[in-house]
Write a protein that holds these residues in place. Structure first.
Motif, PDB file in Angstrom:
ATOM      1  N   ALA A 186       0.826  -1.207   0.000  1.00 11.28           N
ATOM      2  CA  ALA A 186       0.000   0.000   0.000  1.00 11.28           C
ATOM      3  C   ALA A 186       0.865   1.263   0.000  1.00 11.28           C
ATOM      4  O   ALA A 186       0.352   2.358   0.184  1.00 11.28           O
ATOM      5  CB  ALA A 186      -0.927  -0.021   1.213  1.00 11.28           C
ATOM      6  N   THR A 187       2.161   1.114  -0.185  1.00 11.28           N
ATOM      7  CA  THR A 187       3.151   2.202  -0.236  1.00 11.28           C
ATOM      8  C   THR A 187       3.286   2.941   1.093  1.00 11.28           C
ATOM      9  O   THR A 187       3.735   4.080   1.137  1.00 11.28           O
ATOM     10  CB  THR A 187       2.849   3.255  -1.343  1.00 11.28           C
ATOM     11  N   LEU A 188       2.918   2.294   2.194  1.00 13.40           N
ATOM     12  CA  LEU A 188       3.050   2.944   3.500  1.00 13.40           C
ATOM     13  C   LEU A 188       4.386   2.608   4.162  1.00 13.40           C
ATOM     14  O   LEU A 188       4.778   3.231   5.141  1.00 13.40           O
ATOM     15  CB  LEU A 188       1.908   2.506   4.428  1.00 13.40           C
ATOM     16  N   LEU A 189       5.066   1.617   3.642  1.00 22.76           N
ATOM     17  CA  LEU A 189       6.384   1.210   4.158  1.00 22.76           C
ATOM     18  C   LEU A 189       7.267   0.943   2.956  1.00 22.76           C
ATOM     19  O   LEU A 189       6.821   0.359   1.973  1.00 22.76           O
ATOM     20  CB  LEU A 189       6.265  -0.101   4.942  1.00 22.76           C
ATOM     21  N   ARG A 190       8.550   1.325   3.055  1.00 26.05           N
ATOM     22  CA  ARG A 190       9.489   1.059   1.964  1.00 26.05           C
ATOM     23  C   ARG A 190      10.066  -0.342   2.087  1.00 26.05           C
ATOM     24  O   ARG A 190      10.593  -0.699   3.143  1.00 26.05           O
ATOM     25  CB  ARG A 190      10.673   2.032   2.046  1.00 26.05           C
ATOM     26  N   PRO A 191      10.006  -1.116   1.018  1.00 28.72           N
ATOM     27  CA  PRO A 191      10.664  -2.428   1.058  1.00 28.72           C
ATOM     28  C   PRO A 191      12.180  -2.256   1.198  1.00 28.72           C
ATOM     29  O   PRO A 191      12.733  -1.262   0.740  1.00 28.72           O
ATOM     30  CB  PRO A 191      10.332  -3.035  -0.305  1.00 28.72           C
ATOM     31  N   ASP A 192      12.840  -3.217   1.827  1.00 32.03           N
ATOM     32  CA  ASP A 192      14.303  -3.201   1.935  1.00 32.03           C
ATOM     33  C   ASP A 192      14.938  -4.096   0.884  1.00 32.03           C
ATOM     34  O   ASP A 192      16.163  -4.127   0.737  1.00 32.03           O
ATOM     35  CB  ASP A 192      14.744  -3.664   3.329  1.00 32.03           C
ATOM     36  N   GLY A 193      14.123  -4.847   0.180  1.00 32.11           N
ATOM     37  CA  GLY A 193      14.665  -5.708  -0.862  1.00 32.11           C
ATOM     38  C   GLY A 193      13.558  -6.309  -1.690  1.00 32.11           C
ATOM     39  O   GLY A 193      12.394  -6.307  -1.282  1.00 32.11           O
ATOM     40  N   GLY A 194      13.922  -6.789  -2.872  1.00 25.40           N
ATOM     41  CA  GLY A 194      12.942  -7.392  -3.766  1.00 25.40           C
ATOM     42  C   GLY A 194      12.099  -6.332  -4.439  1.00 25.40           C
ATOM     43  O   GLY A 194      12.391  -5.135  -4.351  1.00 25.40           O
ATOM     44  N   GLU A 195      11.039  -6.767  -5.114  1.00 24.34           N
ATOM     45  CA  GLU A 195      10.165  -5.785  -5.760  1.00 24.34           C
ATOM     46  C   GLU A 195       8.708  -6.148  -5.526  1.00 24.34           C
ATOM     47  O   GLU A 195       8.366  -7.294  -5.241  1.00 24.34           O
ATOM     48  CB  GLU A 195      10.455  -5.700  -7.265  1.00 24.34           C
ATOM     49  N   ALA A 196       7.874  -5.124  -5.631  1.00 27.82           N
ATOM     50  CA  ALA A 196       6.436  -5.327  -5.490  1.00 27.82           C
ATOM     51  C   ALA A 196       5.725  -4.495  -6.539  1.00 27.82           C
ATOM     52  O   ALA A 196       5.967  -3.297  -6.671  1.00 27.82           O
ATOM     53  CB  ALA A 196       5.983  -4.914  -4.092  1.00 27.82           C
ATOM     54  N   LEU A 197       4.870  -5.164  -7.315  1.00 26.35           N
ATOM     55  CA  LEU A 197       4.112  -4.485  -8.360  1.00 26.35           C
ATOM     56  C   LEU A 197       2.628  -4.584  -8.051  1.00 26.35           C
ATOM     57  O   LEU A 197       2.144  -5.652  -7.657  1.00 26.35           O
ATOM     58  CB  LEU A 197       4.373  -5.133  -9.726  1.00 26.35           C
ATOM     59  N   VAL A 198       1.919  -3.471  -8.226  1.00 28.26           N
ATOM     60  CA  VAL A 198       0.470  -3.460  -8.073  1.00 28.26           C
ATOM     61  C   VAL A 198      -0.112  -3.084  -9.432  1.00 28.26           C
ATOM     62  O   VAL A 198       0.161  -1.992  -9.934  1.00 28.26           O
ATOM     63  CB  VAL A 198       0.042  -2.465  -6.983  1.00 28.26           C
ATOM     64  N   PHE A 199      -0.856  -3.990 -10.036  1.00 30.33           N
ATOM     65  CA  PHE A 199      -1.331  -3.831 -11.415  1.00 30.33           C
ATOM     66  C   PHE A 199      -0.175  -3.401 -12.315  1.00 30.33           C
ATOM     67  O   PHE A 199      -0.314  -2.515 -13.157  1.00 30.33           O
ATOM     68  CB  PHE A 199      -2.487  -2.827 -11.492  1.00 30.33           C
ATOM     69  N   GLY A 200       0.954  -3.997 -12.090  1.00 25.04           N
ATOM     70  CA  GLY A 200       2.114  -3.744 -12.940  1.00 25.04           C
ATOM     71  C   GLY A 200       2.923  -2.516 -12.571  1.00 25.04           C
ATOM     72  O   GLY A 200       3.987  -2.280 -13.144  1.00 25.04           O
ATOM     73  N   SER A 201       2.435  -1.704 -11.612  1.00 20.45           N
ATOM     74  CA  SER A 201       3.180  -0.509 -11.213  1.00 20.45           C
ATOM     75  C   SER A 201       4.024  -0.807  -9.980  1.00 20.45           C
ATOM     76  O   SER A 201       3.543  -1.408  -9.019  1.00 20.45           O
ATOM     77  CB  SER A 201       2.228   0.647 -10.890  1.00 20.45           C
ATOM     78  N   ASP A 202       5.270  -0.338 -10.020  1.00 22.46           N
ATOM     79  CA  ASP A 202       6.203  -0.594  -8.919  1.00 22.46           C
ATOM     80  C   ASP A 202       5.859   0.286  -7.708  1.00 22.46           C
ATOM     81  O   ASP A 202       5.657   1.497  -7.853  1.00 22.46           O
ATOM     82  CB  ASP A 202       7.620  -0.285  -9.416  1.00 22.46           C
ATOM     83  N   VAL A 203       5.784  -0.319  -6.522  1.00 20.53           N
ATOM     84  CA  VAL A 203       5.379   0.456  -5.336  1.00 20.53           C
ATOM     85  C   VAL A 203       6.383   1.552  -4.967  1.00 20.53           C
ATOM     86  O   VAL A 203       6.034   2.507  -4.282  1.00 20.53           O
ATOM     87  CB  VAL A 203       5.137  -0.443  -4.087  1.00 20.53           C
ATOM     88  N   LEU A 204       7.614   1.410  -5.415  1.00 21.46           N
ATOM     89  CA  LEU A 204       8.593   2.464  -5.154  1.00 21.46           C
ATOM     90  C   LEU A 204       8.649   3.478  -6.292  1.00 21.46           C
ATOM     91  O   LEU A 204       8.531   4.680  -6.083  1.00 21.46           O
ATOM     92  CB  LEU A 204       9.986   1.851  -4.954  1.00 21.46           C
ATOM     93  N   LYS A 205       8.810   2.967  -7.537  1.00 21.23           N
ATOM     94  CA  LYS A 205       9.007   3.878  -8.674  1.00 21.23           C
ATOM     95  C   LYS A 205       7.709   4.557  -9.112  1.00 21.23           C
ATOM     96  O   LYS A 205       7.729   5.696  -9.581  1.00 21.23           O
ATOM     97  CB  LYS A 205       9.616   3.113  -9.859  1.00 21.23           C
TER      98      LYS A 205
END
Ligand SMILES: Nc1ncnc2c1ncn2[C@@H]1O[C@H](COP(=O)(O)OP(=O)(O)OP(=O)(O)O)[C@@H](O)[C@H]1O
Ligand SMILES: [Mg+2]
Length: 328
Positions: free
Chosen positions: A53-72
Motif C-alpha cells: 500500500a506504499t506505506l512502508l518502503r521495502p528493503d529488498g525485492g520488488e512489489a508491483l500493483v497492477f504492474g506498477s512498482d510500489v517504489l518507482k
C-alpha cells in the motif's frame, strides 16, 4: 509482468533492526479475486500489506500493483488501492456521516456527491441509524463496518483488508463477509489478511500461508488441504462378519491404522497421502476397489476432507485463533 495480476512480488523483504519481518515473499494475486494471506501473530502479514500500500518502503525485492512498482510508481499505486487497517483510520470524534463526508471531500468529490455516497454507504452497511452518532460510541462491529465503508468511498481496484473481523461476533463477521463479497462482485480485488481459517475458507479463492516472513504454502483451499494429505475414509459394510477382512484389506491398501467404530459394520481409516503420489480420493477409490475384489460389500462410504485448521497446524506447528477466541 502480467496485467491480469493485481499483485506481484518477487523476493520482497522488510527488515526491522535484526528482525527480518518479511523475508523474501513471492506473491501472485490474480485480479478480481479475494486472496487470503494467512498466518499467526507476527508472521509479517501487516508489514507485507503496508509495503504493497506504499506505506512502508521495502528493503529488498520488488512489489508491483497492477504492474506498477510500489517504489518507482508509488503515486499510480496509491491511486488504485485502499487500505482498511488492523488499526483503523476514521476519526473517533466525528459521526459516521461526518467521517464519510470529510473523506469524500478529501477525495475531491463535490458536496452533493459526497452526501449521496455517504448516505448510500451508511445504508448498505446498516449504519443509517448510527449515522449521527460519534464513532467512539460505536460497537466493535459498527466500527469495523464504518472503516470498510470509508475505504471503499472511491471503489478501489485493490482493497487491503487487514484482519477485518478480528474481535467481532459471528453475526458481525457474517455482515463483513457479505460486504467483501459485494465489493468483489463490483470488480475489486481484495487482499485479505486473517488468522481465521474459516474466514479464508469462506472468502478467499487462493491462500498464501505466511510464517516468519516467508510463504510456506500457497494454493487454492483444496490444494492446501490436499497438500497435508489428511482426510478420513468412513466405510459401512453390508455384513458385520466381514469387518475383520475389511480391516485387513484397508490397512494394507491405505497403509494406515484402521479404526473399528462402535457400530459393528463401520470402519474409519485416515488417508495420509504420504509416500504416494496419489491424492486422498484416488487412494480411497483404490481401497474400495480392493474391498470389492475380496467380495466385501460396502453399503456406504464417505471421504472427509481435512479442515483448513489441520492444514494450518501441520504447516506452522501452531494453533490458529478460533472463533471463540475471536469473540472473547
Ligand atoms: N514498525 C515496526 N518496527 C519494528 N518491528 C516491527 C514493526 N512492525 C512490525 N514489526 C515486527 O515485524 C514482525 C511482523 O509483524 P507484522 O505486524 O507484519 O505481523 P502480522 O503477521 O501482521 O501479525 P498479527 O497477526 O499479530 O497482526 C513482528 O515481529 C513485529 O514485531
Ligand atoms: Mg497484522
Amino acid at each position: 509482468m502480467s496485467t491480469d495480476l493485481a499483485i506481484e512480488t518477487n523476493g520482497l523483504v522488510k527488515v526491522f533492526g535484526d528482525n527480518r519481518a518479511v523475508d523474501g515473499v513471492d506473491l501472485r494475486v490474480p485480479a478480481g479475486t479475494v486472496y487470503g494471506l494467512l498466518g499467526p501473530n507476527g508472521a509479517g502479514k501487516t508489514t507485507t500489506v503496508k509495503m504493497l500500500a506504499t506505506l512502508l518502503r521495502p528493503d529488498g525485492g520488488e512489489a508491483l500493483v497492477f504492474g506498477s512498482d510500489v517504489l518507482k510508481d508509488a503515486d499510480t499505486v496509491r491511486g488504485r488501492v485502499s487500505l482498511t487497517g488492523q488499526y483503523a483510520s476514521v476519526d473517533e470524534d466525528l459521526t459516521g456521516t461526518e467521517n464519510l463526508l470529510l473523506l469524500g471531500r478529501l477525495l475531491g468529490h463535490g458536496k452533493r456527491a459526497s452526501r449521496e455516497r455517504a448516505a448510500q454507504l451508511l445504508d448498505a452497511f446498516g449504519l443509517t441509524e448510527a449515522a449521527d452518532r460519534q464513532v467512539k460510541n460505536y460497537s466493535g462491529g459498527m466500527r469495523r463496518r464504518i472503516d470498510i465503508a470509508a475505504s471503499i468511498l472511491n471503489t478501489p481496484d485493490l482493497l487491503f483488508l487487514d484482519e477485518p473481523t478480528t474481535g467481532l461476533d459471528p453475526r458481525s463477521r457474517n455482515q463483513v463477509w457479505d460486504i467483501v463479497r459485494a465489493v468483489v462482485a463490483q470488480g475489486t480485488t481484495v487482499l485479505l489478511t486473517t488468522q481465521y481459517l474459516d474466514e479464508a475458507d469462506q472468502l478467499a479463492s487462493r491462500i498464501a500461508v505466511i510464517d516468519h516472513g516467508r510463504v510456506i504454502a500457497e494454493g487454492t483451499k483444496g490444494e492446501l488441504k490436499a497438500s497435508v494429505g489428511a482426510g478420513a475414509v468412513h466405510v459401512r459394510l453390508r455384513d458385520a462378519d466381514r469387518r475383520p477382512d475389511a480391516e485387513r484389506v484397508l490397512t494394507v491398501a491405505l497403509n494406515a491404522t484402521v479404526q473399528l467404530e462402535a457400530d459393528p459394520v463401520a470402519l474409519t481409516a485416515r488417508v495420509n497421502g504420504h509416500g504416494t503420489e496419489l491424492g486422498a480420493a484416488e487412494q480411497a477409490a483404490r481401497a474400495l476397489a480392493e474391498l470389492a475384489r475380496e467380495g466385501i460389500t460396502v453399503d456406504n462410504f464417505a471421504l472427509g476432507q481435512p479442515s483448513l485448521d489441520e492444514v494450518f497446524l501441520a504447516l506452522t506447528d501452531r494453533k490458529p485463533a478460533t472463533e471463540k477466541e475471536a469473540v472473547a
